[in-house]
Write an enzyme that holds these catalytic residues in place. Structure first.
Site, short mmCIF file in Angstrom:
data_model
loop_
_atom_site.label_atom_id
_atom_site.label_comp_id
_atom_site.label_asym_id
_atom_site.label_seq_id
_atom_site.Cartn_x
_atom_site.Cartn_y
_atom_site.Cartn_z
N CYS A 1 0.78 -1.20 0.12
CA CYS A 1 -0.05 0.00 0.07
C CYS A 1 0.81 1.13 0.01
CB CYS A 1 -0.93 0.08 1.10
SG CYS A 1 -2.24 1.09 1.11
N HIS A 2 0.97 2.11 1.08
CA HIS A 2 1.72 3.10 1.22
C HIS A 2 3.08 2.70 1.89
CE1 HIS A 2 -2.18 5.03 0.88
NE2 HIS A 2 -1.84 6.33 0.72
#
Length: 186
Positions: A111-112
């Site tokens: 994800c991030h």
């Protein structure tokens, strides 16, 4: 080649981790027989983020200051927006990522969390994926961004979002079982 059942895996995270991106890899890797520890900045439990509000706590096994990279085969970095944004300015977190890379150990970011790979200088010349909103960050750091559920490049595993967690864990297992990875020249 090492087996997943003989491997020790470290997850580093802080408050605001995406609930499923810590819990799913932790639980699935344990089901597969790995020993999985969670390190937090101060060794205290951390609170996840789920949907649009705070989620459940995750217990910590150790603090960042207690991490012994030699004791682990792989590092897992959960995403969410808050967690990796806080960790990318924590020198201990970035040094941990760099130390795993220097040792040719598996590093997995979802994800991030590829923000941590960018901050540690590991994106350049590497095929990676991430949450779509940080695609430009990965590209600006010299990474080749691809839109795939899970990507492995020389021991670095990246994934896009919670929908990809099954593939993410599968790639982590594959990379651990392949063994140590030579450092990729930038």
């Amino acid at each position: 080649m090492p087996s997943i059942t003989e491997s020790n895996i470290l997850i580093i995270a802080t408050h605001g981790f995406e609930q499923s991106e810590l819990e799913f890899p932790r639980d699935q890797l344990r089901v597969k027989g790995a020993t999985v520890h969670i390190a937090t900045p101060d060794g205290q439990p951390i609170k996840g983020w789920e949907g649009s509000d705070w989620g459940r706590e995750a217990e910590a096994d150790l603090s960042f200051d207690q991490i012994d990279v030699a004791a682990y085969d792989a590092l897992v970095l959960p995403g969410g927006q808050i967690n990796p944004d806080l960790l990318r300015v924590d020198d201990r977190a970035i040094e941990t990522v760099k130390a795993f890379a220097r040792e040719g150990k598996v590093i997995a970011a979802v994800c991030h969390a590829p923000w941590l790979l960018v901050e540690a200088g590991l994106a350049k010349g590497r095929q990676m994926t991430s949450y779509h909103s940080i695609r430009t960050d990965v590209i600006n750091a010299g990474g080749e961004w691809v839109d795939q559920s899970a990507v492995a490049d020389s021991g670095i595993v990246t994934s896009r979002n919670p929908n990809d967690l099954k593939e993410f864990v599968g790639k982590i297992v594959e990379e651990i079982e392949e063994g140590r990875h030579e450092k990729k020249a930038a």
